[in-house]
Scaffold this active site. Structure first.
Site, short mmCIF file in Angstrom:
data_model
loop_
_atom_site.label_atom_id
_atom_site.label_comp_id
_atom_site.label_asym_id
_atom_site.label_seq_id
_atom_site.Cartn_x
_atom_site.Cartn_y
_atom_site.Cartn_z
N GLY A 165 -2.01 2.19 -5.49
CA GLY A 165 -1.01 2.07 -6.52
C GLY A 165 0.10 2.98 -6.03
N ALA A 166 1.39 2.32 -5.89
CA ALA A 166 2.54 3.23 -5.13
C ALA A 166 2.68 4.62 -6.06
CB ALA A 166 3.89 2.50 -5.22
N LYS A 212 1.53 -6.54 -3.62
CA LYS A 212 0.24 -6.84 -2.96
C LYS A 212 0.18 -8.02 -2.22
CE LYS A 212 -2.36 -4.43 -2.54
NZ LYS A 212 -2.51 -3.72 -1.24
N ASP A 249 5.48 -2.50 -4.85
CA ASP A 249 5.62 -1.06 -3.89
C ASP A 249 6.97 -0.65 -3.00
OD1 ASP A 249 2.52 -0.35 -3.28
OD2 ASP A 249 2.69 -2.46 -3.83
#
EC number: 5.3.1.23
Length: 364
Positions: A50-51, A253, A242
């Site tokens: 997860g960014a 994603k 992201d």
């Protein structure tokens, strides 16, 4: 509005404690990162993902690096370490911004004027600030998102993709944080969570978070979204990001792009929930976003999911003929034209244009 009680990132006794997301949902265990190399491993091998969470882990990795030193390295040595960190996951812009923020506080031009102790203190303060800031920003963007839905408690059907909850952030979530906040506002939710092949973040992580939150949900394969939209009323698709380019093109994603196309066809609003840290005004559009390519075995076999001892979580097996080549891009780019709105801690950007993005993020 309540935040999730789940804490995937903890800073305790000068060590970083990370919830090992590779072994969820079967096992809840933590690993302790004591060095920068430990953090790079955790990011690359998706112990943490997860960014926002990657960026926070990277910031604490820098802190651990400085805490391990008894004397200052040369600036060229420091740049090499920061470069190694940046290369661990290249698509999300958040990690790069964290590294750049550290570098701006201790620039090469007056690097020699800072003592080791000053940099150690500054690195830790930055990491702790990022941890608290991300949680606050997630809660704020979730408040803005409520305006997109009826004020009175309603029954809402929502599709989401990948994992964008507490596990992907400092503790609340972006897209899944919005879903959590809708529940807290009194709405009756049914969430359809894409399994998110090949790494199964939806099946392993989002489904787990939804169960923990007692939110009614169904797990669907990625290619079922069209059937779901055609067979029942879907109120919105909400995903994370992201990296968002200047024009609003959004990297997320793999599988997000076709989901947006199907939503457009069925007239379902498609929202991206992300903080300002996911914006990248240095690139004009999505074609400039680097796409991480991961290992072929994530596509061709089940053995890539391993526990903290390196043992396969699932029964080892091959799901493709021996020698079959596979493409495994970890992200795709959704054109801004398919996005109804971008939900941020600064407000909601809709329609999604470069002008509107710059207007709302003019302070960046």
């Amino acid at each position: 509005m309540q935040e999730s009680g789940l804490k995937p990132i903890l800073w305790k006794n000068k060590e970083l404690i990370l919830l090992d997301q590779r072994v969820l949902p079967g096992t809840t265990s933590y690993i302790t990162a004591k060095t920068l190399e430990d953090c790079i491993f955790a990011i690359r091998e998706m112990v943490v993902r997860g960014a926002p969470a990657i960026a926070i882990t990277g910031a604490f990795g820098i802190t651990l690096y400085w805490n391990s030193l008894v004397s200052k390295p040369s600036f060229s040595e420091l740049k090499l370490k920061l470069s190694e960190l940046l290369e661990s996951r290249p698509t999300a812009v958040n990690l790069r911004l964290a590294i750049e923020e550290f570098s701006s506080r201790f620039p090469e031009s007056n690097y020699s004027s800072f003592s080791l102790e000053e940099i150690q203190k500054g690195a830790e303060e930055l990491a702790l600030f990022m941890l608290s800031e991300d949680l606050e920003n997630n809660l704020t963007l979730s408040k803005y998102a409520l305006s997109l839905f009826p004020k009175q408690p309603s029954s809402l059907n929502i599709i989401t993709h990948c994992n964008t909850g507490a596990l992907a952030t400092a503790g609340h979530g972006t897209a899944l944080g919005v879903i959590r906040s809708l529940r807290d506002a009194g709405h009756s939710l049914t969430v359809f969570a894409d399994e998110t092949r090949p790494y199964l973040q939806g099946a392993r992580l989002t489904a787990w978070e939804l169960q923990e939150e007692k939110i009614q949900s169904f797990l669907i394969t990625d290619n079922m979204a069209g059937w779901v939209m055609s067979s029942r009323k879907i109120d919105a698709v909400i995903v994370g990001a992201d990296r968002i380019a200047s024009n609003g093109d959004t990297a997320n994603k793999i599988g997000t792009y076709p989901l947006a196309i199907v939503a457009k066809h069925h007239g379902v609003p498609f929202y991206v929930a992300a903080t300002a840290k996911s914006m990248d005004f240095r690139i004009p559009n999505g074609s400039y976003i680097p796409i991480e390519m991961r290992k072929e075995e994530e596509i061709t076999s089940f053995g890539f999911l391993k526990d903290s001892d390196g043992k396969p979580l699932l029964k080892e097996g091959v799901i493709a003929p021996k020698g079959m080549k596979a493409l495994n891009p970890s992200f795709d780019v959704t054109p801004a034209s398919l996005i109804t709105g971008i939900i941020t801690e600064k407000g909601i950007v809709s329609p999604v244009t470069e002008e509107n993005l710059k207007k709302i993020f003019q302070s960046i």
